[in-house]
Design a protein around this motif. Sequence first.
Motif, short mmCIF file in Angstrom:
data_model
loop_
_atom_site.label_atom_id
_atom_site.label_comp_id
_atom_site.label_asym_id
_atom_site.label_seq_id
_atom_site.Cartn_x
_atom_site.Cartn_y
_atom_site.Cartn_z
N GLU A 195 7.81 2.75 29.78
CA GLU A 195 7.99 4.20 30.18
C GLU A 195 7.90 4.18 31.44
O GLU A 195 7.51 3.28 32.22
N ILE A 196 8.01 5.33 32.07
CA ILE A 196 7.96 5.59 33.37
C ILE A 196 6.48 6.27 33.46
O ILE A 196 6.27 7.47 33.04
N GLU A 197 5.53 5.58 33.89
CA GLU A 197 4.10 6.00 33.81
C GLU A 197 3.98 7.16 34.89
O GLU A 197 3.04 7.96 34.68
N ARG A 198 4.64 6.97 36.04
CA ARG A 198 4.45 7.84 37.17
C ARG A 198 5.66 7.88 37.97
O ARG A 198 6.09 7.10 38.34
N LEU A 199 5.88 8.99 38.25
CA LEU A 199 7.12 9.50 39.33
C LEU A 199 6.16 10.16 40.52
O LEU A 199 5.73 11.27 40.35
N GLU A 269 1.82 -6.12 32.80
CA GLU A 269 1.88 -6.04 31.27
C GLU A 269 3.46 -5.86 30.93
O GLU A 269 3.93 -6.00 29.67
N ARG A 270 4.28 -5.40 31.85
CA ARG A 270 5.57 -5.07 31.53
C ARG A 270 6.03 -3.96 30.54
O ARG A 270 6.57 -4.04 29.83
N ASP A 271 5.00 -3.11 30.68
CA ASP A 271 4.99 -1.94 29.64
C ASP A 271 5.09 -0.64 30.41
O ASP A 271 5.23 0.35 29.55
N ALA A 272 5.40 -0.63 31.65
CA ALA A 272 5.49 0.87 32.38
C ALA A 272 6.08 0.52 33.45
O ALA A 272 5.71 -0.68 34.24
N PHE A 273 6.46 1.71 34.11
CA PHE A 273 7.21 1.72 35.56
C PHE A 273 6.30 2.68 36.23
O PHE A 273 6.04 3.61 35.84
N PHE A 274 6.51 2.34 37.64
CA PHE A 274 6.02 3.45 38.77
C PHE A 274 7.27 3.41 39.48
O PHE A 274 7.57 2.41 40.19
N VAL A 275 7.96 4.68 39.61
CA VAL A 275 8.74 4.80 40.46
C VAL A 275 8.47 6.04 41.52
O VAL A 275 7.96 7.04 41.58
#
Length: 794
Positions: A195-199, A269-275
């Motif tokens: 998921e995208i944890e933070r935009l 952990e390859r479980d979230a993105f920071f965009v």
Amino acid sequence: MRRATNGITTRGKSRRDLVKPAAVKVFLGVSAICAAGSQPALAQSYSFSNVVIEGSTRVDATTILGFAGIERGAAISAAELNSAYQRLQNSGLFEKIEVVPQGSTLVIRVQEYPTINVISFEGNKRLKDENLAELLQSQSRRAYSPAQAEADAAAITELYATRGRIAATVKPRIIRRSDNRVDLVFDITEGKVVEIERLSFVGNRSFSDRRLRQVLETKQAGILRTFIASDTFIAERIELDKQLLRDFYMSRGYVDFQVLDASAEVTRERDAFFVTFTVQEGQSYDFGQVGVSSEIEGVDPTEFGDLVTIRRGATYSPGVVENNITRMENLALRKGLNFVRFEPRVTKNAQNQTIDLNFVMVRGERVFVERIDIEGNTTTLDEVVRRQFRTVEGDPFNPREVRQSAERIRALGYFGDARVDAQPGSSPDQVIVNVDVEEQPTGSLSFGLSYGVESGAGFNIGFSESNFLGRGQSVGVNVSTGTDSVNSSISFAEPAFLGRDLRFKFSIFYTETNSENSRYDTRNIGISPSIDFPISENGRLELRYKISEDVISDVEGSEASVPGDPDVSSAILREEADRGALITSSVGYSYNYDTRRTGLNPTGGLLLRFSQDFAGLGGDVQYISTNALALAERKVWNEDVTLRAIFEGGAIHMLDDNPSRVTDRFFGNGKIRGFESNGLGPRDLNVSNEDALGGNYFAVARFEADFPLGLPEEYGFTGGAFLDAGSVWSLDNVNGGVDGTDEVDDGFHLRSSIGLSVFWTTPIGPLRFNFAKALVKEDYDEERFFDLTISTKF
């Protein structure tokens, strides 16, 4: 088995031979000739008068020799012999290759790749086998290729990545069977949604991160992340987000805006993105001097200048410029001036932050539309796409019109993507307009449970299709039930009736209620065809006809003759119920003016609605019913807060001697918060039931503010505050009580309330929680402190 053809001898193996473990080796037969570092060995050359091919069963000898590139009798070096081996290996046809020189004979031994028996998938739960199979190039009953299997695995992995599962892994493996066959199996580990944890944004000063996140197609993960697909990371969506940011800033006058960078980092952990988007806003510009001039001899620009609606000092917006150009070009076409273009020439004044704009009339190239080609519409008919163009084959070509047509095609909602471009035609003065669309699902079937403070718990089922049979028509069927109500409807709409911009709609409806705070039931059934069409840039007019049957039943105390009997309803209601089922036949119109549709002012808008219905075209009822609504809204404080003012009113005037009935009158339900359903307005206090009677008139004013609550945006919560004021009043018959001798107070009595709202965006719709306090009310009004509804838009 031995076969000899043109000096090529083949020794085939039976297909029943089992495939041995993979091995690749080449024998150059030069162990005695080609010692390491020996110069004579490197100079060694070979000449073969005979080529023997062994092991081939499906690939013929000529094809193998063609791949090897060896000619009989020709001198070749050891390096060239090695190149022949490499070419055979690169053919992808053989699992094992041996190239062995034996004197004047070259022996080529091959072991062909096995045939694929079946292809299967293991470990996939989120994607179905048939969806994965569509991606594969490997096929049953064809030769197995490790390279192709790896490519297929990569394609499956990419599909999972588009669904937000970038940690997914796909490994192809084979299970060997008899007769040189294998089963190809793709072992899939799907992994979790990344998921995208933070935009976040860097460089934004004029607008908050929260406001900019609303612009993007990409969304942050929220507490409802299981149901929301837009919180997954899709790299292709980032480019769209960058364009959406440019459009957002440009429409607010930031002509120098740039997206300097858009980066996406995955967690360890390859479980979230920071965009993160890095932007450079620049300054906001306003319109300065605006004029129209002509470079075409004999054409006076004065008449065109009268069409310009740009106001000096207004915030610069490309959308406003495009709308004015379209208006002037349409006038040019009506005057027979083909190939006339209006070029917006801007002069930017950095000192006072204004943009001077001059629309210059120029003669465009004499280019015509040769034809319009449409591809990719497997379901939607060509005519549905074609009618979004204002030009047809043979018309003068207008690049601006092509761009606007592309926007109209995308706005249909039928396609996941739509690309429109122009290419040279069969001659220099012709162009071909290519339309490439990608279909997407347009239908939905919904089941659900609902709850409202007014309607109670209920069940609903709905079916809708916005592109019925690919014709652009919409069909809807809805059935919903509450504790004391049933609502059902069937609707059909044709957006291009008679091939024009005429929207034809036909609906059938059935409603049955047991009114709250009133002890009687109503039933309403009817049909209503209508047609609406544009009459201005922002205005539409609807013409309609409706025929319905209204019944009032189960009025308590209808048989009572003794005043004071318990559970007795007003004589007014009993008289209305005694009239039985009445047929209402009416014609009507509605005018709708909405500047929010065009987006000319991105920070605000105006909505005006006015409608009237005239009953008496046959039927049992004669009246004129009028409704009006005016709404104005504006975003303030860097567009984080929305202010809204709504004024609404209605009136019904009977044209015969019969009074209005409760099925015709207004109750103001939902108009003034803080009151129960049927909780305000005229009420017969002379009977035990104290029935709410409704009124012939209503008027309300509502003032609202929507604002962030400071919670993380991904939770989907925002807040609001409101102030409502208004009233419901006036009856034709005020003779109430048990026997009709007591007068009912139907005067104008102002009510008002104040309160707070909490909005929660959920997959089932935006929920609205209202907490209201009545400020001004009558003693007999029914108050409601809390209200839960599905939020609606005007």
